[in-house]
Design a protein around this motif. Structure first.
Motif, PDB file in Angstrom:
ATOM      1  N   PHE A  23       0.844  -1.176   0.000  1.00 27.63           N
ATOM      2  CA  PHE A  23       0.000   0.000   0.000  1.00 27.63           C
ATOM      3  C   PHE A  23       0.874   1.217   0.000  1.00 27.63           C
ATOM      4  N   ALA A  24       0.261   2.338  -0.155  1.00 32.64           N
ATOM      5  CA  ALA A  24       0.784   3.621   0.234  1.00 32.64           C
ATOM      6  C   ALA A  24       0.057   4.702  -0.496  1.00 32.64           C
ATOM      7  N   PRO A  25       0.030   5.871   0.090  1.00 37.32           N
ATOM      8  CA  PRO A  25      -0.595   6.966  -0.601  1.00 37.32           C
ATOM      9  C   PRO A  25       0.230   7.389  -1.793  1.00 37.32           C
ATOM     10  N   ALA A  26      -0.422   8.011  -2.754  1.00 33.73           N
ATOM     11  CA  ALA A  26       0.239   8.298  -4.018  1.00 33.73           C
ATOM     12  C   ALA A  26       1.038   9.577  -3.999  1.00 33.73           C
ATOM     13  N   ALA A  27       1.019  10.315  -2.927  1.00 35.28           N
ATOM     14  CA  ALA A  27       1.533  11.667  -3.026  1.00 35.28           C
ATOM     15  C   ALA A  27       2.926  11.862  -2.473  1.00 35.28           C
ATOM     16  N   HIS A  28       3.649  10.811  -2.122  1.00 35.16           N
ATOM     17  CA  HIS A  28       5.016  11.043  -1.685  1.00 35.16           C
ATOM     18  C   HIS A  28       6.007  10.579  -2.732  1.00 35.16           C
ATOM     19  N   ALA A  29       6.001   9.311  -3.127  1.00 37.67           N
ATOM     20  CA  ALA A  29       6.855   8.820  -4.207  1.00 37.67           C
ATOM     21  C   ALA A  29       6.160   7.638  -4.833  1.00 37.67           C
ATOM     22  N   ALA A  30       6.702   7.187  -5.964  1.00 35.72           N
ATOM     23  CA  ALA A  30       6.045   6.121  -6.707  1.00 35.72           C
ATOM     24  C   ALA A  30       5.822   4.901  -5.833  1.00 35.72           C
ATOM     25  N   GLY A  31       4.627   4.269  -5.977  1.00 32.79           N
ATOM     26  CA  GLY A  31       4.321   3.113  -5.162  1.00 32.79           C
ATOM     27  C   GLY A  31       4.367   3.491  -3.694  1.00 32.79           C
ATOM     28  N   GLY A 108      -5.103  10.868   4.627  1.00 30.38           N
ATOM     29  CA  GLY A 108      -3.704  11.145   4.929  1.00 30.38           C
ATOM     30  C   GLY A 108      -3.491  11.575   6.364  1.00 30.38           C
ATOM     31  N   ASP A 109      -2.269  11.942   6.651  1.00 29.26           N
ATOM     32  CA  ASP A 109      -1.885  12.341   7.999  1.00 29.26           C
ATOM     33  C   ASP A 109      -0.546  13.062   7.885  1.00 29.26           C
ATOM     34  N   VAL A 110      -0.096  13.629   8.985  1.00 26.28           N
ATOM     35  CA  VAL A 110       1.242  14.211   9.043  1.00 26.28           C
ATOM     36  C   VAL A 110       2.177  13.167   9.646  1.00 26.28           C
ATOM     37  N   THR A 111       3.145  12.729   8.852  1.00 28.05           N
ATOM     38  CA  THR A 111       4.035  11.641   9.267  1.00 28.05           C
ATOM     39  C   THR A 111       5.486  12.091   9.185  1.00 28.05           C
ATOM     40  N   PRO A 112       6.229  12.048  10.286  1.00 29.80           N
ATOM     41  CA  PRO A 112       7.648  12.402  10.218  1.00 29.80           C
ATOM     42  C   PRO A 112       8.480  11.237   9.690  1.00 29.80           C
ATOM     43  N   VAL A 113       9.437  11.536   8.840  1.00 29.22           N
ATOM     44  CA  VAL A 113      10.361  10.536   8.304  1.00 29.22           C
ATOM     45  C   VAL A 113      11.771  10.959   8.707  1.00 29.22           C
ATOM     46  N   PRO A 114      12.368  10.322   9.716  1.00 28.31           N
ATOM     47  CA  PRO A 114      13.707  10.707  10.160  1.00 28.31           C
ATOM     48  C   PRO A 114      14.798   9.905   9.453  1.00 28.31           C
ATOM     49  N   ALA A 115      16.010  10.434   9.482  1.00 21.34           N
ATOM     50  CA  ALA A 115      17.188   9.734   8.975  1.00 21.34           C
ATOM     51  C   ALA A 115      18.401  10.244   9.733  1.00 21.34           C
ATOM     52  N   LEU A 138       4.420   4.356   4.745  1.00 20.17           N
ATOM     53  CA  LEU A 138       3.696   5.501   5.276  1.00 20.17           C
ATOM     54  C   LEU A 138       2.390   4.990   5.886  1.00 20.17           C
ATOM     55  N   LYS A 139       1.504   5.893   6.274  1.00 24.20           N
ATOM     56  CA  LYS A 139       0.269   5.460   6.922  1.00 24.20           C
ATOM     57  C   LYS A 139      -0.925   6.187   6.319  1.00 24.20           C
ATOM     58  N   SER A 155      -3.912   1.353   6.897  1.00 20.42           N
ATOM     59  CA  SER A 155      -2.706   0.740   6.342  1.00 20.42           C
ATOM     60  C   SER A 155      -1.508   1.391   7.010  1.00 20.42           C
ATOM     61  N   ASP A 156      -0.694   0.608   7.665  1.00 20.18           N
ATOM     62  CA  ASP A 156       0.468   1.132   8.387  1.00 20.18           C
ATOM     63  C   ASP A 156       1.659   0.236   8.073  1.00 20.18           C
TER      64      ASP A 156
END
Length: 448
Positions: A23-31, A108-115, A138-139, A155-156
């Motif tokens: 799964f994943a929402p379409a608005a961050h990157a492909a797939g 959607g939601d606000v999701t932090p992605v750290p690195a 993503l979620k 979906s998480d």
């Protein structure tokens, strides 16, 4: 109870939960790919990422570039993905009647992605690096009892990598790098189950008052996790002082997910299923397993330092989504395997960007990218209302001191025309999505 084989077969259609594993929402990157491992690169739409120096995320983006660092470099990146997706279509049940429920709200939601990354450059031309990042996941979550509840609810997916890389200068103009990846995948998926349609499909149970589509909703949640291992290689060529070209390749990673299925079955439905020794074991909590393969990624980047102030960059990347042909859920209990065909295709990402050094303290950057979807309308579900999308990015670097840089970035992602037309278990959901994403990033790099 008669026609029990038919009921067993339809149990697979009722769940259909295999479609959620990718799964994943379409608005961050492909797939379900996440590119957001570098705020500095985000500011120029990831243009030239495989060739650029000065950003320690090269540990995963192209380890060969690590030889261009000096001493020790430590970097922390955080990107907040503000995803907005609202369904604007409708649906019908197995009898052709409108599906009840809302549009699901903002999925959607606000999701932090750290690195976090670290590079150590040795005196003999060798460099070592380590990085923790989230390359996929993503979620999304729809409102309870929405019109597409039989296809998706929550979906998480969380995939986290630890990458250890090494690089060496072959000549003063050419370096190579290699890395190993230890990855952790954790997936939780849920949806409603239309038990009324199941009972309606069997002539023996059809006379029951709740044996109608949408008349006896249950719920299913599947959770699974596993560890996987992969590798990456890269090369960095510097034909002149002002031009650099980089190539990197990340391998596929296989996961053997194992976990549990948690069923919520209405009491009246449970009584009917329990009346037959053939159907009584169905829809019981138990263990599940599934195979998941994240795709390979081939990246090519180039940079050109036009003068002391201006630099141009470009990228091309291909993500090997053809590895995702289907997802199969294997239930330990007698429920048949649930198989969801995806038939995804490889997708490409192309971007161009520029950086301008405003003064000794500030550097400005920007970029534009076009990102193809791997999906097709035939196999697209509410869990993945994916489409081609365009990125618009801006960013800046604040050089606080000789040792410390702080980076900022903002990206607006606009999908072309996300829509679905999907049928599962007799229920059809079709229509467009109103979707977009805003990405906000901040990072700090310290050299010592």
């Amino acid at each position: 109870m008669s026609n029990t084989p038919r009921l067993i077969q339809l149990s697979t259609l009722a769940l259909g939960i295999a479609g959620a594993l990718a799964f994943a929402p379409a608005a961050h990157a492909a797939g379900f790919q996440l590119k957001e491992n570098s705020v500095k690169s985000l500011g120029s739409a990831f243009a030239g990422t495989a060739a650029k120096t000065g950003d320690s995320s090269v540990v995963v983006n192209n380890p060969a570039v690590m030889t261009q660092f000096e001493g020790n470099t430590f970097q922390i990146d955080v990107t907040a993905i503000d995803l907005n997706y609202e369904f604007q279509g409708s649906g019908t049940d197995a009898l052709g009647r409108p599906l009840t429920g809302s549009n699901g709200g903002n999925a959607g939601d606000v999701t932090p992605v750290p690195a976090m990354s670290y590079i150590r450059k040795l005196d003999n031309g060798v460099a070592l690096g380590a990085m923790v990042s989230a390359p996929f996941g993503l979620k999304t979550e729809y409102d309870d009892n929405w019109v597409g509840r039989y296809l998706a609810h929550t979906s998480d997916v969380r995939i986290v990598d630890l990458t250890l890389s090494g690089a060496i200068d072959v000549t003063d103009k050419f370096s190579v790098g290699i890395g190993v990846i230890a990855s952790r995948a954790d997936v939780t998926l849920s949806k409603s189950v239309d038990f009324g349609t199941l009972l309606f499909s069997n002539p023996a149970t059809r006379p029951l008052p709740f044996a109608l589509p949408q008349a006896a909703d249950g719920f299913a949640e599947v959770q699974g996790d596993d560890n996987g291992f992969g590798w990456l290689v890269g090369a960095h060529f510097r034909p002149t002082e002002n031009v650099a070209i980089g190539v990197s390749y990340r391998s596929e990673i296989d996961y053997e997910l194992s976990g549990t299925a948690d069923w919520t079955v209405p009491g009246n439905v449970a009584a009917v299923l329990g009346a037959s020794p053939t159907t009584s074991p169905l829809f019981q909590d138990g263990n599940v397993s599934a195979k998941l393969t994240t795709p390979s990624i081939l990246s090519v980047g180039a940079t050109w330092q036009v003068n002391d102030r201006l630099a141009l960059s470009a990228s091309w990347a291909e993500t090997g989504w053809e590895s995702l042909r289907e997802v199969r859920i294997d239930f330990e209990r007698p429920d048949p395997d649930s198989v969801e065909p995806f038939q995804w295709k490889n997708s490409t990402f192309t971007s161009v960007g520029a950086e301008f050094k405003l003064n000794d303290t500030w550097t400005l950057r920007g970029g534009v990218a076009y990102d193809e979807t791997p999906t097709s309308l035939t196999h697209r579900t509410p869990r993945l209302p994916d489409d081609d999308r365009t990125w618009y990015s801006v960013g800046a670097t604040w050089q606080v001191s000789d040792a410390l840089d702080v980076n900022f970035a903002y990206t607006r992602i606009v999908p072309d025309d996300p829509k679905i037309n999907y049928t599962s278990g007799g229920n059809t959901v079709a229509g467009p999505f109103d979707g977009s994403a805003n990405l906000f990033g901040v990072s700090a790099q310290y050299r010592f």
